[in-house]
Design a protein around this motif. Structure first.
Motif, PDB file in Angstrom:
ATOM      1  N   LYS A   3       0.838  -1.203   0.000  1.00 44.80           N
ATOM      2  CA  LYS A   3       0.000   0.000   0.000  1.00 44.80           C
ATOM      3  C   LYS A   3       0.869   1.247   0.000  1.00 44.80           C
ATOM      4  N   LYS A   4       0.508   2.188  -0.837  1.00 48.41           N
ATOM      5  CA  LYS A   4       1.187   3.477  -0.812  1.00 48.41           C
ATOM      6  C   LYS A   4       0.197   4.482  -0.241  1.00 48.41           C
ATOM      7  N   THR A   5       0.621   5.177   0.802  1.00 46.85           N
ATOM      8  CA  THR A   5      -0.275   6.116   1.484  1.00 46.85           C
ATOM      9  C   THR A   5       0.079   7.535   1.094  1.00 46.85           C
ATOM     10  N   TYR A   6      -0.931   8.284   0.694  1.00 45.40           N
ATOM     11  CA  TYR A   6      -0.737   9.679   0.292  1.00 45.40           C
ATOM     12  C   TYR A   6      -1.636  10.574   1.121  1.00 45.40           C
ATOM     13  N   GLN A   7      -1.189  11.790   1.297  1.00 45.69           N
ATOM     14  CA  GLN A   7      -2.043  12.822   1.880  1.00 45.69           C
ATOM     15  C   GLN A   7      -2.225  13.890   0.806  1.00 45.69           C
ATOM     16  N   ALA A   8      -3.493  14.149   0.483  1.00 43.10           N
ATOM     17  CA  ALA A   8      -3.778  15.101  -0.595  1.00 43.10           C
ATOM     18  C   ALA A   8      -4.661  16.221  -0.081  1.00 43.10           C
ATOM     19  N   GLU A  16     -13.099   4.559  -3.488  1.00 42.67           N
ATOM     20  CA  GLU A  16     -12.683   3.345  -2.757  1.00 42.67           C
ATOM     21  C   GLU A  16     -12.978   2.084  -3.564  1.00 42.67           C
ATOM     22  N   GLN A  17     -14.119   2.114  -4.273  1.00 37.82           N
ATOM     23  CA  GLN A  17     -14.506   0.891  -4.993  1.00 37.82           C
ATOM     24  C   GLN A  17     -13.810   0.755  -6.334  1.00 37.82           C
ATOM     25  N   GLY A  18     -13.327   1.877  -6.854  1.00 40.39           N
ATOM     26  CA  GLY A  18     -12.642   1.848  -8.150  1.00 40.39           C
ATOM     27  C   GLY A  18     -13.416   2.649  -9.178  1.00 40.39           C
ATOM     28  N   ILE A  19     -12.677   3.488  -9.885  1.00 39.10           N
ATOM     29  CA  ILE A  19     -13.307   4.290 -10.938  1.00 39.10           C
ATOM     30  C   ILE A  19     -12.560   4.041 -12.244  1.00 39.10           C
ATOM     31  N   LEU A  20     -13.214   4.393 -13.339  1.00 43.20           N
ATOM     32  CA  LEU A  20     -12.561   4.182 -14.629  1.00 43.20           C
ATOM     33  C   LEU A  20     -11.582   5.310 -14.899  1.00 43.20           C
ATOM     34  N   LEU A  21     -10.332   4.941 -15.115  1.00 39.64           N
ATOM     35  CA  LEU A  21      -9.311   5.924 -15.522  1.00 39.64           C
ATOM     36  C   LEU A  21      -8.754   5.437 -16.840  1.00 39.64           C
ATOM     37  N   GLU A  22      -8.886   6.247 -17.853  1.00 39.94           N
ATOM     38  CA  GLU A  22      -8.403   5.858 -19.186  1.00 39.94           C
ATOM     39  C   GLU A  22      -8.849   4.435 -19.557  1.00 39.94           C
ATOM     40  N   GLY A  23     -10.125   4.154 -19.285  1.00 39.13           N
ATOM     41  CA  GLY A  23     -10.709   2.880 -19.703  1.00 39.13           C
ATOM     42  C   GLY A  23     -10.410   1.698 -18.794  1.00 39.13           C
ATOM     43  N   LYS A  24      -9.642   1.921 -17.716  1.00 35.68           N
ATOM     44  CA  LYS A  24      -9.296   0.800 -16.834  1.00 35.68           C
ATOM     45  C   LYS A  24      -9.682   1.146 -15.398  1.00 35.68           C
ATOM     46  N   LYS A  25     -10.363   0.211 -14.758  1.00 35.66           N
ATOM     47  CA  LYS A  25     -10.829   0.488 -13.391  1.00 35.66           C
ATOM     48  C   LYS A  25      -9.657   0.467 -12.403  1.00 35.66           C
ATOM     49  N   THR A  26      -9.693   1.409 -11.480  1.00 36.34           N
ATOM     50  CA  THR A  26      -8.642   1.413 -10.450  1.00 36.34           C
ATOM     51  C   THR A  26      -8.944   0.311  -9.432  1.00 36.34           C
ATOM     52  N   TRP A  27      -7.885  -0.198  -8.812  1.00 33.34           N
ATOM     53  CA  TRP A  27      -8.054  -1.229  -7.783  1.00 33.34           C
ATOM     54  C   TRP A  27      -8.653  -0.554  -6.534  1.00 33.34           C
ATOM     55  N   PRO A  28      -9.251  -1.343  -5.653  1.00 31.74           N
ATOM     56  CA  PRO A  28      -9.840  -0.732  -4.459  1.00 31.74           C
ATOM     57  C   PRO A  28      -8.837   0.140  -3.697  1.00 31.74           C
ATOM     58  N   ILE A  56      -5.088   5.546   0.278  1.00 31.26           N
ATOM     59  CA  ILE A  56      -4.141   4.429   0.181  1.00 31.26           C
ATOM     60  C   ILE A  56      -4.468   3.641  -1.085  1.00 31.26           C
ATOM     61  N   ILE A  57      -3.451   3.481  -1.935  1.00 26.81           N
ATOM     62  CA  ILE A  57      -3.646   2.676  -3.150  1.00 26.81           C
ATOM     63  C   ILE A  57      -2.492   1.684  -3.247  1.00 26.81           C
ATOM     64  N   HIS A  58      -2.692   0.619  -4.003  1.00 26.89           N
ATOM     65  CA  HIS A  58      -1.527  -0.251  -4.189  1.00 26.89           C
ATOM     66  C   HIS A  58      -1.151  -0.413  -5.661  1.00 26.89           C
ATOM     67  N   GLU A  59      -1.635   0.522  -6.465  1.00 26.02           N
ATOM     68  CA  GLU A  59      -1.160   0.577  -7.856  1.00 26.02           C
ATOM     69  C   GLU A  59      -0.221   1.760  -7.955  1.00 26.02           C
TER      70      GLU A  59
END
Ligand code: URA
Length: 247
Positions: free
Chosen positions: A131-136, A151-163, A181-184
């Motif tokens: 997991k990579k944790t960011y503060q934005a 949190e559930q994932g959105i489409l970015l450039e046609g590909k869903k983000t991981w939770p 927190i994301i792990h991509e």
């Protein structure tokens, strides 16, 4: 001790494990004078001669650094536009290290640098779920619906983000401080995720890789990591959000 050839190449700091597979496939790697194109061959780097593009692989000593990257620095090893590069901040380090993942020029915070391509692969590949944790700080107030969508994932450039995991830390009239927190590690992923739900990122900082936190390291400084720091990357104890509002 025998190890997979791609792992040996990655550990030698030549490239990531995935790239090593490509190099093997394209016939650039020889073991004891024989070209190897099959994947998964086990070799003993202590006893066998392994070459990449004709040069012998010698295992370098592994080094791991954690830098608090300031804004205004690029994470590439050289920059055609002559902007400041992070390696110029590594005073006293003569080993050739490369960043584990990237941070945008305008993002600050935790940046790992190493000559260990294998570790880099394990941190970056989404299947290892580091997991990579960011503060934005984002423009506007984030609604619960949008936080859930992120949190559930959105489409970015046609590909869903991981939770992902979202926590709201502070709300102002037209600005929200959020931890995500994301792990991509897609290019400009956090900025794109918030922009996609209508909240441009105003500032962004990476706070942690897994359980390894940036801590009180001053901006522009680095520290050499020990084995227990590396273990923390893969440990899952994430206590960053204690006592904060949880969506
Ligand atoms: N996501 C971004 O948008 N930028 C970074 O630098 C890192 C993650």
């Amino acid at each position: 001790m025998k190890e997979r050839l791609q792992k040996v190449l990655a550990r030698a700091g030549i490239c990531s494990r995935r790239k090593a597979e490509e190099h093997i496939q394209s016939g650039r790697v020889f073991v004891d004078g024989q070209k190897v194109t099959e994947q998964g061959l086990k070799v003993d780097p202590e006893r066998q001669t392994i070459t990449f593009d004709g040069r012998e692989i010698v295992s370098e000593k592994k080094i791991y650094l954690l830098l608090n990257k300031p804004k205004g620095y690029v994470t590439t090893l050289n920059d055609p536009q002559n902007r400041p590069i992070v390696s110029s901040l590594l005073k006293g380090i003569s080993d050739r290290v490369f960043p584990v993942g990237r941070l945008d020029i305008d993002t600050e915070g935790a940046l790992l640098l190493t000559n260990d391509g294998d570790l880099s692969f394990r941190i970056l590949h989404p299947s290892f779920e580091v997991k990579k944790t960011y503060q934005a700080s984002i423009k506007g107030r984030l609604s619960t619906e949008n936080a859930i969508a992120l949190e559930q994932g959105i489409l970015l450039e046609g590909k869903k983000t991981w939770p992902a995991k979202i926590r709201i830390l502070k709300e102002k009239k037209n600005e929200t401080l959020v931890q995500i927190i994301i792990h991509e590690g897609r290019k400009r992923q956090v900025r794109k995720m918030f922009a996609a739900v209508g909240h441009p990122v105003l500032s962004l900082q990476r706070l942690a890789y897994g359980g390894l936190q940036l801590g009180p390291l001053p901006s522009g400084s680095f520290r050499i990591l020990e084995k227990n720091d590396i273990d923390k990357i893969f440990s899952d104890k994430n206590l960053l959000y204690k006592n904060k509002k949880h969506i």
